[in-house]
Write a protein that holds these residues in place. Structure first.
Motif, PDB file in Angstrom:
ATOM      1  N   TYR A 182      -5.351   8.338  -4.342  1.00 19.06           N
ATOM      2  CA  TYR A 182      -4.464   7.092  -4.742  1.00 19.06           C
ATOM      3  C   TYR A 182      -3.635   7.350  -5.881  1.00 19.06           C
ATOM      4  O   TYR A 182      -3.730   8.307  -6.575  1.00 19.06           O
ATOM      5  CB  TYR A 182      -5.656   5.972  -5.443  1.00 19.06           C
ATOM      6  N   LEU A 199     -10.968   3.367   1.953  1.00 19.03           N
ATOM      7  CA  LEU A 199     -10.289   2.265   1.337  1.00 19.03           C
ATOM      8  C   LEU A 199     -11.266   1.042   1.354  1.00 19.03           C
ATOM      9  O   LEU A 199     -11.179   0.162   0.317  1.00 19.03           O
ATOM     10  CB  LEU A 199      -9.364   2.053   2.541  1.00 19.03           C
ATOM     11  N   LEU A 212       0.109   1.995  -3.662  1.00 17.26           N
ATOM     12  CA  LEU A 212      -1.137   2.539  -3.879  1.00 17.26           C
ATOM     13  C   LEU A 212      -1.508   3.850  -3.758  1.00 17.26           C
ATOM     14  O   LEU A 212      -2.371   4.527  -3.801  1.00 17.26           O
ATOM     15  CB  LEU A 212      -2.232   1.430  -3.511  1.00 17.26           C
ATOM     16  N   PHE A 242       0.653  -1.296   0.015  1.00 16.26           N
ATOM     17  CA  PHE A 242       0.055  -0.167  -0.194  1.00 16.26           C
ATOM     18  C   PHE A 242       0.698   1.252   0.060  1.00 16.26           C
ATOM     19  O   PHE A 242       0.977   1.982  -0.890  1.00 16.26           O
ATOM     20  CB  PHE A 242      -1.072  -0.022   1.128  1.00 16.26           C
ATOM     21  N   ASN A 243       1.697   1.527   1.100  1.00 12.79           N
ATOM     22  CA  ASN A 243       2.482   2.521   1.081  1.00 12.79           C
ATOM     23  C   ASN A 243       3.586   2.865   0.125  1.00 12.79           C
ATOM     24  O   ASN A 243       4.513   1.918   0.102  1.00 12.79           O
ATOM     25  CB  ASN A 243       2.967   2.923   2.624  1.00 12.79           C
ATOM     26  N   THR A 266       0.432  -5.213   3.689  1.00 10.16           N
ATOM     27  CA  THR A 266       1.176  -3.974   4.374  1.00 10.16           C
ATOM     28  C   THR A 266       1.571  -4.153   5.668  1.00 10.16           C
ATOM     29  O   THR A 266       0.959  -4.915   6.588  1.00 10.16           O
ATOM     30  CB  THR A 266      -0.025  -2.887   4.206  1.00 10.16           C
ATOM     31  N   TYR A 271      -6.649   5.417   6.658  1.00 10.53           N
ATOM     32  CA  TYR A 271      -6.746   5.482   5.200  1.00 10.53           C
ATOM     33  C   TYR A 271      -8.259   5.358   4.730  1.00 10.53           C
ATOM     34  O   TYR A 271      -8.792   6.197   3.813  1.00 10.53           O
ATOM     35  CB  TYR A 271      -6.155   4.229   4.546  1.00 10.53           C
ATOM     36  N   LEU A 315      -4.416  -6.961  -0.247  1.00 11.73           N
ATOM     37  CA  LEU A 315      -3.390  -5.985   0.242  1.00 11.73           C
ATOM     38  C   LEU A 315      -2.489  -6.715   1.266  1.00 11.73           C
ATOM     39  O   LEU A 315      -3.190  -7.272   2.084  1.00 11.73           O
ATOM     40  CB  LEU A 315      -4.270  -5.052   0.822  1.00 11.73           C
TER      41      LEU A 315
END
Length: 230
Positions: free
Chosen positions: A95, A133, A17, A13-14, A117, A127, A115
């Motif tokens: 995003y 999200l 996305l 994610f970080n 993360t 988020y 996902l």
């Protein structure tokens, strides 16, 4: 990487996305300074701290004898600094370009995705509150630091994420931005690993780490779909 046909998609994610690398770097810089420690370079922070849990970061880089309470306090303080940096982004929390279009394609074509993360559930909630999200992921398809799985570079996180969508890691493609995540993906024997590296940031392809392709965002998602048969 693996050789099985790609049946599912696993996302970091970080920095992948959500382009929040500068926000994390700023938070770490502020914390180092607050502790009276020499502030490392952004490249060092990105290549060594990103992808680890807050507990692993604090014990590795700040206090190897830290108690769980110490790690918790560090996490709260660091995340507070990070949240503020995110909320101060000039264009708001968005995003990565092309990501929503790619996620829509996956949903419309019933291609399973998950996902994976190193962020905790507090971050996931943050988020959701600021980026909706849950529009793209439900809790069952999110593996995070609060789940019973080791963080990157341990391959368990990607194996666990693949199992969440009923697949083996070797049947999945991974999208990552960090060296530790790419190491985890490789050790999990995923079918393919694609780097999403924000323009202007150092490449995660260091120290012999490789990937099957690299893009600056998801705007070329149609090419990615065609190239990897997603």
């Amino acid at each position: 990487m693996g050789t099985k046909k790609i049946k599912g998609v696993l996302f970091d994610f970080n920095g992948t996305l959500f382009f929040d690398t500068d926000c994390h770097v700023k938070a770490f810089e502020q914390y180092y300074a607050k502790c009276g420690m020499e502030v490392p370079s952004a490249e060092y922070i990105i290549n060594n701290l990103f992808g680890l849990s807050n507990e692993a970061i604090y014990k590795t880089f700040f206090d190897p004898n830290a108690t769980p309470e110490d790690c918790h306090r560090f996490g709260e303080e660091k995340e507070r600094l990070y949240y503020q940096a995110c909320l101060n982004l000039p264009n708001g929390m968005q995003y990565t370009k092309g990501a929503c279009e790619f996620l829509s394609y996956l949903k419309e074509n019933n291609i399973p995705y998950c996902l994976a993360t190193g962020a905790g559930m507090d971050n996931i909630t943050f988020y959701n509150e600021n980026m909706d999200l849950w529009k793209w992921f439900d809790r069952e398809h999110i593996v995070c630091a609060d789940d019973p799985v080791n963080c990157k570079p341990d391959p368990a996180i990607y194996r666990y994420a693949a199992s969440k969508i009923g697949l083996d890691a070797s049947e999945c493609i991974v999208f990552e931005d960090g060296p530790l995540g790419l190491i985890a993906a490789s050790k999990a024997n995923v079918s393919a690993a694609v780097v999403i590296c924000q323009e202007g940031l150092p490449s995660p392809l260091i120290n012999g780490i490789t990937a099957d392709a690299a893009y600056k965002d998801f705007t070329e998602w149609k090419e990615i779909v065609k190239k990897f048969g997603i």
